[in-house]
Design a protein around this motif. Structure first.
Motif, short mmCIF file in Angstrom:
data_model
loop_
_atom_site.label_atom_id
_atom_site.label_comp_id
_atom_site.label_asym_id
_atom_site.label_seq_id
_atom_site.Cartn_x
_atom_site.Cartn_y
_atom_site.Cartn_z
N THR A 104 63.83 26.53 94.91
CA THR A 104 64.85 26.60 93.87
C THR A 104 65.20 25.23 93.29
OG1 THR A 104 66.60 26.48 95.53
CG2 THR A 104 65.92 28.67 94.82
N SER A 105 64.79 24.17 93.95
CA SER A 105 65.10 22.84 93.42
C SER A 105 63.89 21.91 93.60
CB SER A 105 66.32 22.24 94.11
OG SER A 105 66.05 21.97 95.47
N ASP A 132 67.03 18.20 90.92
CA ASP A 132 67.38 18.85 89.65
C ASP A 132 68.40 19.97 89.80
OD1 ASP A 132 65.78 20.80 90.81
OD2 ASP A 132 64.50 21.07 89.06
N SER A 133 68.50 20.58 90.98
CA SER A 133 69.47 21.65 91.20
C SER A 133 69.89 21.62 92.66
CB SER A 133 68.84 23.01 90.85
OG SER A 133 69.73 24.05 91.13
N ASP A 134 71.01 20.97 92.94
CA ASP A 134 71.50 20.80 94.30
C ASP A 134 72.14 22.11 94.76
OD1 ASP A 134 72.81 20.14 96.63
OD2 ASP A 134 73.78 18.36 95.82
N ASN A 135 71.44 22.84 95.61
CA ASN A 135 71.93 24.14 96.07
C ASN A 135 73.19 24.04 96.92
OD1 ASN A 135 69.90 25.46 94.75
ND2 ASN A 135 68.55 25.51 96.52
N GLY A 137 75.49 21.68 96.16
CA GLY A 137 76.50 21.35 95.16
C GLY A 137 77.60 20.51 95.75
N ASN A 147 78.56 24.08 90.51
CA ASN A 147 77.57 24.81 91.29
C ASN A 147 76.15 24.44 90.86
OD1 ASN A 147 79.78 26.12 92.41
ND2 ASN A 147 79.71 27.73 90.88
N PHE A 148 75.30 24.15 91.82
CA PHE A 148 73.89 23.84 91.61
C PHE A 148 73.69 22.70 90.59
CE2 PHE A 148 74.46 28.43 92.32
CZ PHE A 148 73.99 28.47 93.62
N PRO A 149 74.40 21.58 90.76
CA PRO A 149 74.32 20.51 89.76
C PRO A 149 73.09 19.62 89.92
CG PRO A 149 75.77 19.85 91.53
CD PRO A 149 75.35 21.27 91.82
N HIS A 150 72.74 18.96 88.84
CA HIS A 150 71.75 17.88 88.87
C HIS A 150 72.42 16.73 89.62
CE1 HIS A 150 69.65 14.48 86.44
NE2 HIS A 150 69.09 14.65 87.62
N SER A 168 75.64 16.35 86.67
CA SER A 168 76.09 17.47 85.84
C SER A 168 77.61 17.53 85.69
CB SER A 168 75.63 18.80 86.44
OG SER A 168 74.23 18.87 86.46
#
Length: 182
Positions: A104-105, A132-135, A137, A147-150, A168
């Protein structure tokens, strides 16, 4: 750590730690020539701000696994106790051409700084990891709106995580002080 936007403080304490080295050797015809040497790390870090525990681990590696031609890095996986979020924030070897994906990231090295000053303290040899997408967060705090930010992680050898820049949501968690007890 201090939140640069809100001023909130977070004390993180390592409550469990294991570090060792391991060797995995191939036993089958196609893998008899393969020997993998790697470090094993497991640690639990409790957070006073989010009331969760991070579980960091470097998993085992099997020399018999195929294909090994793409074997390039050792991943540090980070998950937390209050949810199912997981990221692969750090990997070795530090090569800008390589990246890791956990499904997912995507994590990639974006640079190494010789020096960085945070909270009036100087740190050396800072490796920057872009996720790219910190699960995880904001520590799994799904009510934070982030939620799920860069995110960019700044890692200093012999210190650990010194800064987590949540791109993000326009804030950071910066290390104020640390104490390593052997």
């Amino acid at each position: 750590y201090k939140n640069t936007k809100t001023g909130d403080l977070d004390t993180q304490i390592c409550t469990g730690f294991y570090f060792d080295s391991a060797i995995s050797k191939g036993v089958y015809n196609y893998s008899k020539h393969i020997t993998i040497k790697y470090d094993v790390l497991q640690r639990n870090i409790s957070s006073s701000f989010n009331k969760w525990t991070f579980f960091d681990k470097v998993g085992g590696y099997d020399a018999n696994a195929t294909p090994l031609s793409n074997f390039a890095s050792f991943n540090l996986e980070r998950s937390y106790s209050e949810g199912t979020g997981m990221i692969t924030p750090i990997y070795y070897q530090f090569d800008k051409k390589e990246f890791t994906i956990n499904g997912t990231s995507r994590t990639q090295i974006i640079g190494v700084d010789s020096t960085m000053i945070l909270q009036s303290k100087s740190y050396n040899n800072i490796v920057k990891f872009d996720v790219d997408s910190d699960n995880i967060g904001d520590g799994g705090n799904l009510n934070s709106g982030c939620n799920f930010p860069h995110t960019i992680f700044f890692w200093a050898k012999n210190v650990g995580l010194i800064k987590k820049q949540v791109v993000s949501c326009n804030y950071s968690w910066e290390l104020i002080e640390y104490k390593i007890i052997n």
